[in-house]
Scaffold this motif. Structure first.
Motif, short mmCIF file in Angstrom:
data_model
loop_
_atom_site.label_atom_id
_atom_site.label_comp_id
_atom_site.label_asym_id
_atom_site.label_seq_id
_atom_site.Cartn_x
_atom_site.Cartn_y
_atom_site.Cartn_z
N THR A 197 0.84 -1.19 0.00
CA THR A 197 0.00 0.00 0.00
C THR A 197 0.87 1.24 0.00
N GLY B 281 -2.13 -3.13 -4.71
CA GLY B 281 -1.67 -1.77 -4.44
C GLY B 281 -0.27 -1.55 -4.95
N GLY C 252 -4.75 -1.12 1.97
CA GLY C 252 -4.99 0.23 2.47
C GLY C 252 -6.47 0.55 2.54
#
Lengths: 495, 447, 495, 447
Positions: free
Chosen positions: C15, C42, D346
């Motif tokens: 991420t 990601g 995320g």
């Protein structure tokens, strides 16, 4: 697509800034009002935008590709840092505003200093140097001042063969005599070679660690001890500090002064050649000589000391490196980077930088040649041109061929101690996928070179905005600014 | 950590490819007892957290745009067009390296060539370099260059030179074995600098407008300097002034150095700024800093390269003309773009507005009882004598929301004769309301 | 250089956003907690930056070159406007904050409305439509509501042949029957042709003026009068409003409703296809039907009317076009553009736009063919493909060949009334030097086409990130998202 | 004027080349008596002046970041990484045209392809388009699409649908000849929507989380709808919720529409936002809006194009599936970049933080005397009943520097039963201090 010079397309009466003429007033210029025409054409805003956008498109950048530049550390530049540098209380503050209106700015400088000192294990920091070389100068001036304060006249500075050019240039600039320390076969410095050169005239040694061959100087502590025993100082070139942040503290290695390139280690953007920032950390032996201005901590309160009138006993700055307080715009970017990483991230970044360099080494070691054999490197890996022997391809050709593959060349012919050196520093910003592609590309190039595909190299680059440029011509009759074509030339051009 | 691309799986795969068991094996060269295990610093922080921390610091400062603002003395609050800040943030400029590989950096190189041309035209000189760190370091480099050219070692500094510029020269030049003769502070522009110029003199350093705002006629100084074989180094800190006053090149200067912050660059608490450096063609090989030159490529097309690098440290090492490595590339870019937008028409108008605003302010302030204007001539900055300690008065004006200028004592502390002097700047950002607020506030404070 | 899809390089556990896990808490998701994997890889921040920078480099843009797009108006996008849209009190304000905390936002909307009404000579404005076509819909809904309010059932809308496709699509969307008005030879509308179609069932005409052939409809007043006499309404497509700002007011031409493309006339950026904004100005006959929300002026104070509960007598909005208040981000950019130009600059911009189009016409008229002869045009100039006859080069080929010369193609095959149409709108943003180069390039291409240099055209583009793409294949078996390669495909790829 | 490149000399030369005497000759087609000579508007203004004017307007608004902020109900304050706003301002994205010429717009096209893939995965659907104007217009387009697909004309709208979304459907759909049955406001999530679904029903429109924050189990509604041959349109206004709750696609939705503002986009007082639109593969040819598809170029290399444009107005004119021409390209770009940075790791974490913050706030607020929480389930937004008029209380909280949420009466004015309801959102931007400030302020106001 070609882009004309602005002087070729601008017009004298065009401007891209709308300003109202002031009301009538009585000028106070005396007899010095401008008589000469300014002779600067203007462009409207859309023309300006397009001109510089198109120029920018002729540039390579870290955001568009890997920069394997050993010793130059081109890593990711977070845009958060740009945003922070533009906060109104940072970017829009004057260096000579009343100190009561800049408490946050002073605190920011103090905080940056605190991080730098903790990372290096040193005693004090001079933030004001404007760039790495300026930091070197600052550190060497502090050493010179310290020597003078002791009433000594030491005038020799030892510099290893592998050093950056700035090191001897800096020493020479302030009147030191430079004596070169020969390198060992692997490019590291032999403590015995240093000891052999020590004398009461030696003022300092300037050592880069990790060195420019990508190796950690294993004997650094022994060298430092010898230098100190001889009454001299240990200046460390901090260009490669990014390999050891959170892994070793230079203060514990015996360093007396080291500059820190904020644009290398802490990712302030290179900007096509600056601005940089080169804070210098100083050991207890040199701390008192830090130049003005500096931050004095009074309890928890940072105080900006700007002038000799404000000094306290024991503070003996050697003078001032620059007007104002240094590169605040870079300080905030570096601090933003540090805060983002934190202690854990900074250490991880060093580890990933070293990991990446070794991964590149592992990917190329069977095809390319390493001057000191296949050993673990720090954050950069050094190859020499032995592997090109007999191919007719030079290091320069090889590097230019990389351009055609979409890569910026690595650092070439540096360090000088290695023949046809190629110094590769991928940095921690590169992903494994990126490195895999880079390695594959270089492997392909090496094989093409060994196969004698000379044209691919000698003619390179072929797919860049320009082919190789004639640098000799540029230097022989320098043309350093645009000159209006002579009428006959205009006429000829019109035909 | 958002800036580090590797997943743990990536790291393990890479260690395996390298052939080591752990990351520590790669740091084996660092003696074990010197290895650090953890720094006494906070752990990683997300964007929001960093923004809060730095936002809090920012909020503790008073931004120039938020108040009537008259602080100058070497750095100036100007309006920078949005186009400038946008363009310099383009990846291809912001994150590009020094243009050592000209084939893929023609963008940066052409900008530098344009910049050099602009500076040469503005200053009325023949050549300019690709920028220095700032005005003060450019000044000391000019002094060192003059020493190289004249083979003399004494620099004479005018009392109108910015005191912090003077301090920079006084710090470095003697360490290089030279002598500096600095004249006393000259707030009234009455010094006789000609008297200090002699056959030992390598260079005379004169700032115009001086730090106190006076325009200095350089021609007689140049004449005297040249008579004895010395060089005139002309310094300016407000480049906008060149839009309205005769350029130093036309007044006989041999080296012109100055601060370029006013065009394109933020105040930023003192840096980064952009040093300007111009000289005569014949001196070019003793010039410090980077130079961009025109040439052709293998196909004969026009192109640009960094040139005359045999002057530089990475080639010449201890024989270099300077140890300078970086310049202020991005600040120079901002300067070039802003200047391109202005053109001569815009620059001249900008300069007239600055001058007009300063004249109006000087007239209003000097009409206050007890306030005296020291300047006959000035551009956008002047010095007034106040009926009391200037630093104290400035502090009381802060409380009234006006940032009034720089007390001379901030630059020259401990000199009683300067204690009541205030250096005041007014640029295009000051509105009529701003000036009125200043006059009213000062009037109250003095009442 | 190729750029992989993010799904091909992203990793599930990577991420680029650092967030701390929340402390332990008791979720309140009931049984609807996610069971399915999200399945979105990601990228770290440096990878993300490079991925999108490299993608962007495959795009043409107004900042890098001229867009001769007739009817689409690609002009300079000032960065001041971007800066203004990001002011904290503009970009960081919620549409449902208490009205007491958004006085400036409401004033901004009122001010934008004031400018639009003064420029058009109309009575009221609906700011909320999200784009030009949405504005058309809004205008036509107002017309439908007005007809219903009169108790009528008119259901026919007249649309000239040369109209944009959105016009008939909009009318049809809300149940109108579209009847086409044939064009005169020069592409303009004949009032007699309109009159011949008028009946008690006609609800409105939708007319573009200046029209899509680049001509001002000379008989617009007569057409308007006939429409009004028949009890119908005059909808004007405002796509070409940028030619007449400050030169004519549409209210005085008899228009009842017109949308204004803020991205065309007032330079809010196209952004690769949006967002746009399409405020609609309304005549007195339609003013009362403006949808919610709208600004009511109470003296000098603007009041945002959001709901029917807040209406005053005489206010009869037909409903609501969108949640919230419209494209504030575009409003501020447009207002910034208007304030910058001022009344004088807006008029000058129209004049320069028309000047530039005619200059292009003058530069090409001897080599290219104009369907209605060589007459003065407004802000765009229309050519047909007569000049290519017998060359074997089509309008499409010609346009694609422009790409190889560094230009975006002009609008092709539109308007439909002209064979092989090429519609060129340089806009006022282009300098004379830029137009001279453009004209020279087109002249060269025309001569190459006439000389039969077919390969240059049929193979074009050759110097773009891609050659011509197979659109048929894309449409026949649509592949609209990335699919993980099947294992066998992966295996094949690995070989 | 800084945006207009011509000098007067340029204009004269161009008029001469055209062969006319004056600019007026070019406007000859406009009837003389209709020509305007001057507008009653201010004259041109420089950047500083425009910045002052708009800065003054900006300063009259309270920015979300400047206070404890809990306003949601269809638009949400989230933190957008600096990278996103930087990238969308790149010239090549910001100033690029609709990608009708795919050879020179592969950048935009690949982004759209990535966007479509992200939306399909997030919603659990098979295909997504390249964005709509916003969530509300996407909703009415979905209703019209359902009418086309089912050849029926009645839409049933849940009482949990955002009232302004409902108003948009109720405005357009009837003009297209359709029927809308909107259930009453449903703040308690107790409605029996199944009872309204019958053989006439074309589609059922259900929002989850509802405007009052309730998570709605869509599966039984989908089952009932499918049973009678109707379609389920699932709506969301907070896309972050998809990081933590089961996607509508997995619950049987046929069309999923929603607002994407939360990811990558500013609040901007209501627009521009980005509408998300996803459906099943078999319905794709009745889908509105642009679609990007993969194909190959003449050399066989992968490339992307806008496709299925035979649905669109510029080809089909009055037979098009929608009149939509533009989309929200730049907002979709911002979404795609932000989502790429997040990744599933995320996004899930972001969603958990949002949920945790909302849970903590709901617990604290409902502990106050007289305050009742209406929700059993919720994501980052919930509804509380206050002991008094919610709009009045919100206004009193403004005075205390807290923006507390959206009174239900703002969306449903004139309904007494909703007057004391407050819709409260809490996202990752709210700190513990923010929540404490809210609770303290409300406690004081209610005291």
């Amino acid at each position: 697509i070609e882009e004309a010079l602005l002087f070729e397309v601008g017009r004298d009466d065009v401007t891209g800034v709308d300003l109202d003429e002031p009301a009538e007033f009585t000028p106070r210029l005396g007899k010095l009002a401008r008589q000469q025409p300014i002779d600067l054409p203007g462009l409207s805003e859309p023309e300006t935008m397009r001109h510089y956008v198109r120029l920018s498109q002729k540039n390579y950048s870290i955001d568009s590709g890997l920069y394997p530049l050993g010793s130059c550390t081109m890593k990711h530049n977070p845009r958060l840092n740009e945003k922070m540098a533009r906060l109104p209380g940072i970017g829009d503050v004057h260096p000579l505003q009343p100190l009561s209106t800049v408490g946050g700015a002073v605190e920011l400088m103090a905080e940056l200093g605190r991080w730098l000192l903790e990372m290096t294990g040193m005693t004090s920091v001079a933030l004001s140097p404007k760039a790495g070389a300026h930091g070197e100068l600052c550190g060497m001036m502090a050493i010179k001042a310290a020597i003078a304060a002791k009433g000594e006249t030491r005038n020799i500075v030892l510099v290893p063969e592998s050093a950056h050019g700035t090191n001897p240039a800096t020493a020479a600039l302030i009147g030191f005599k430079v004596v070169t320390v020969p390198a060992r076969a692997d490019g590291t410095v032999d403590p015995e070679a240093v000891k052999a050169l020590l004398s009461p005239d030696v003022a300092a040694i300037m050592l880069t660690n990790p060195n420019t061959c990508g190796l950690f100087e294993r004997d650094v502590v022994e060298i430092a001890a010898a230098i100190h025993a001889a009454g001299a100082y240990f200046y460390c070139d901090g260009a490669n500090f990014n390999a050891i942040v959170g892994k070793a503290k230079v203060g514990e290695l015996g360093v007396d002064a080291m500059h820190i390139n904020l644009h290398k280690t802490f990712s302030t953007p290179h900007g096509g050649g600056g601005p940089g920032a080169g804070p210098v950390v100083l050991s207890e032996r040199l701390a008192a000589f830090a130049p003005l201005p500096f931050i004095r901590m009074e309890g928890n309160d940072p105080v900006l000391v700007e002038s000799e009138a404000a000094l306290k006993p024991g503070e003996t700055p050697f003078g001032r490196m620059t007007a104002f307080h240094g590169q605040m715009g870079m300080f905030v970017r570096a601090l933003s980077y540090m805060l983002s990483h934190g202690s854990d991230g900074l250490q991880q970044a060093s580890e990933d930088a070293v990991l990446n360099a070794n991964y590149v080494r592992a990917g190329l070691r069977d095809l390319m040649s390493q001057p000191s054999g296949d050993r673990t490197c720090m954050h950069e890996v050094l190859f020499d041109d032995t592997f090109l022997e007999g191919s007719g391809v030079s290091t320069l050709d090889f590097a230019k061929a990389m351009i055609d593959e979409g890569y910026h060349p690595m650092t070439m012919y540096f360090p000088l101690v290695v023949h046809g050196a190629m110094l590769i520093e991928p940095t921690e910003s590169e992903s494994k996928a990126s490195l895999d592609l880079f390695i594959a590309t270089l492997r392909d190039l090496v094989m093409k070179a060994k196969a004698g595909d000379l044209e691919r190299f000698e003619q390179a680059p072929r797919y860049a905005p320009r082919r190789r440029l004639d640098e000799t011509r540029a230097a022989r009759s320098p043309k350093l600014k645009w000159e209006k074509p002579e009428p006959w030339a205009e006429a000829a051009a019109a035909e | 950590m958002r800036y580090l691309p590797h997943s743990d799986a990536d790291r393990q795969a890479m260690l395996a490819a390298i052939g080591v068991g752990s990351i520590d094996d790669l740091f084996a060269d660092i003696p074990k007892d010197l290895r650090v295990h953890g720094l006494d610093l906070p752990r990683a922080a997300g964007e929001m957290s960093v923004e809060r921390t730095l936002g809090r610091l920012s909020a503790r400062n008073v931004a120039a745009s938020s108040v009537p603002f008259f602080v100058g003395a070497g750095a100036y609050k100007h309006h920078v067009p949005a186009t400038v800040d946008h363009l310099i943030q383009r990846s291809e400029f912001l994150t590009s390296y020094t243009p050592y590989q000209p084939e893929i950096t023609q963008g940066t190189l052409q900008v530098l060539f344009e910049f050099q041309t602009q500076i040469a035209h503005l200053t009325g000189m023949e050549v300019a370099n690709a920028s220095m760190y700032d005005g003060s370091t450019a000044t000391v480099e000019a002094v060192l260059m003059a020493h190289r050219l004249t083979k003399r070692k004494k620099a004479v500094l005018s009392g109108g030179l910015h005191p912090q510029y003077r301090a920079v020269v006084e710090s470095l030049s003697p360490m290089a074995g030279d002598t500096v003769e600095a004249l006393p502070a000259d707030p009234d522009a009455t010094e006789d600098i000609l008297a200090s110029i002699d056959a030992e003199t390598s260079c005379v350093v004169v700032q115009s407008p001086s730090v106190y705002g006076h325009l200095i006629d350089l021609a007689p100084i140049a004449a005297k300097a040249h008579e004895v074989g010395a060089l005139l180094i002309a310094v300016f800190t407000e480049v906008v002034s060149l839009g309205l006053i005769e350029p130093p090149g036309a007044q006989g200067a041999d080296i012109v150095v100055g601060e370029g912050q006013s065009i394109g660059n933020a105040l930023s608490f003192g840096g980064p700024y952009v040093g300007l450096f111009a000289t005569r063609q014949k001196f070019v090989r003793q010039m410090p800093g980077r130079l961009c030159g025109e040439t052709v490529d293998a196909e004969g097309r026009r192109g640009f390269v960094l040139t005359l690098s045999t002057r530089e440290q990475h080639i010449r090492r201890d024989k270099a003309t300077s140890n300078i490595c970086t310049n202020s590339g991005l600040c120079a870019l901002a300067f070039t773009i802003h200047m391109t937008l202005l053109g001569q028409t815009g620059l001249a108008r900008l300069a007239r507005i600055n001058h007009a605003n300063a004249v109006k302010l000087a007239e209003s302030l000097s009409a206050l009882p007890g306030v005296t204007l020291l300047n006959d001539s000035f551009f956008n900055e002047f010095t007034i004598r106040l009926p009391g300690n200037a630093a104290d008065i400035v502090e009381r004006l802060v409380a009234k929301g006006v940032l009034a200028g720089v007390p001379a004592s901030r630059l020259e502390p401990g000199k009683a004769e300067l204690a009541d002097l205030l250096i005041v700047a007014s640029t295009e950002v000051n509105s009529d309301d701003d000036r009125a607020a200043f006059v009213a506030a000062l009037s109250e404070v003095l009442a």
